[in-house]
Design a protein around this motif. Structure first.
Motif, mmCIF file in Angstrom:
data_model
loop_
_atom_site.group_PDB
_atom_site.id
_atom_site.type_symbol
_atom_site.label_atom_id
_atom_site.label_comp_id
_atom_site.label_asym_id
_atom_site.label_seq_id
_atom_site.Cartn_x
_atom_site.Cartn_y
_atom_site.Cartn_z
ATOM 1 N N ASP A 102 -3.376 4.519 -3.644
ATOM 2 C CA ASP A 102 -4.694 3.881 -3.725
ATOM 3 C C ASP A 102 -5.303 4.003 -5.121
ATOM 4 O O ASP A 102 -5.843 3.029 -5.655
ATOM 5 N N GLU A 103 -5.217 5.189 -5.700
ATOM 6 C CA GLU A 103 -5.839 5.423 -7.013
ATOM 7 C C GLU A 103 -5.204 4.542 -8.088
ATOM 8 O O GLU A 103 -5.892 4.026 -8.963
ATOM 9 N N MET B 78 0.846 -1.185 0.000
ATOM 10 C CA MET B 78 0.000 0.000 0.000
ATOM 11 C C MET B 78 0.885 1.240 0.000
ATOM 12 O O MET B 78 2.111 1.140 0.058
ATOM 13 N N ALA B 79 0.287 2.389 -0.072
ATOM 14 C CA ALA B 79 1.020 3.640 -0.287
ATOM 15 C C ALA B 79 2.133 3.884 0.721
ATOM 16 O O ALA B 79 3.176 4.438 0.364
ATOM 17 N N LEU C 269 -3.641 1.620 -7.556
ATOM 18 C CA LEU C 269 -4.047 0.244 -7.260
ATOM 19 C C LEU C 269 -5.432 -0.042 -7.820
ATOM 20 O O LEU C 269 -5.644 -1.041 -8.517
ATOM 21 N N VAL C 270 -6.359 0.828 -7.563
ATOM 22 C CA VAL C 270 -7.731 0.640 -8.057
ATOM 23 C C VAL C 270 -7.747 0.655 -9.588
ATOM 24 O O VAL C 270 -8.359 -0.212 -10.225
ATOM 25 N N ALA D 109 -11.783 1.658 -0.990
ATOM 26 C CA ALA D 109 -11.638 2.135 -2.368
ATOM 27 C C ALA D 109 -11.906 1.014 -3.365
ATOM 28 O O ALA D 109 -12.567 1.223 -4.390
ATOM 29 N N ARG E 243 -8.530 1.613 4.521
ATOM 30 C CA ARG E 243 -8.720 2.651 3.507
ATOM 31 C C ARG E 243 -8.776 2.040 2.102
ATOM 32 O O ARG E 243 -9.653 2.348 1.303
ATOM 33 N N VAL E 244 -7.833 1.135 1.814
ATOM 34 C CA VAL E 244 -7.731 0.557 0.476
ATOM 35 C C VAL E 244 -8.924 -0.344 0.155
ATOM 36 O O VAL E 244 -9.459 -0.289 -0.951
ATOM 37 N N ASP F 215 -3.966 1.200 6.681
ATOM 38 C CA ASP F 215 -3.919 1.331 5.230
ATOM 39 C C ASP F 215 -4.923 0.388 4.573
ATOM 40 O O ASP F 215 -5.578 0.740 3.604
#
Length: 171
Positions: free
Chosen positions: A56-57, A24-25, A59-60, A90, A86-87, A83
């Motif tokens: 996140d953006e 993750m970020a 990854l999505v 999303a 949050r992920v 994290d």
């Protein structure tokens, strides 16, 4: 020079899953991703390794583009719980990814592993499996092995599961 045509008798369908592995970020570790990639490839799956510090953006967007059968989020820095919450929000907010099996593992907190409340919170948030540091690699392999290739959803009757700390895998 004479060329011979090779006749193909039928089309073999690719076996295995299309899997995305990523951190993750906030997590800059990569050795865990290399381990996961090699493990999954050894089991016959095709792996896209997005690497470390994945926003996140991104990854999505990549998961929407790839349409994986499984998403594996790995954390080593101890921030995986926060994290991950949050992920997964999303990922689950995207109609294309709402039913894609998604697991998280590794060092998910700084207070040790195997915290039942932490595992329940991650499962409630939308993860299909939680594999904390110290857990068995066979448990992860069993989970992956239960997923049908190409379906992009969990088999009917599957339940989300958290696995207790055990014998040494760090997702």
């Amino acid at each position: 020079m004479e060329q011979h045509a090779v006749e193909q008798h039928g089309k073999a369908e690719p076996t295995g899953l299309d899997v995305v592995v990523t951190t993750m970020a906030s997590d800059s570790h990569t050795w865990n991703l290399v381990f996961l990639q090699l493990l999954l490839e050894e089991l016959g799956h095709r792996v896209t390794n997005l690497g470390a510090c994945v926003p996140d953006e991104l990854l999505v967007a990549e998961c929407r583009r790839i349409e994986p059968d499984l998403i594996v989020l790995s954390s080593v820095n101890g921030h995986g719980f926060n994290d991950g919450l949050r992920v997964i929000g999303a990922l689950r907010s995207c109609p294309e990814l709402v039913r894609t099996p998604t697991v998280i593992g590794g060092k998910l907190g700084i207070s040790g592993s195997g915290t039942p409340a932490r595992q329940r919170a991650l499962l409630t948030a939308g993860f299909d499996g939680v594999f904390e540091e110290g857990g068995s690699v066979m448990d992860f392999q069993s989970f992956v092995g239960s997923l049908p290739a190409g379906s992009r959803t969990l088999p009917s009757g599957s339940v989300a599961r958290a696995l207790p700390a055990g014998s040494g895998v760090l997702l």
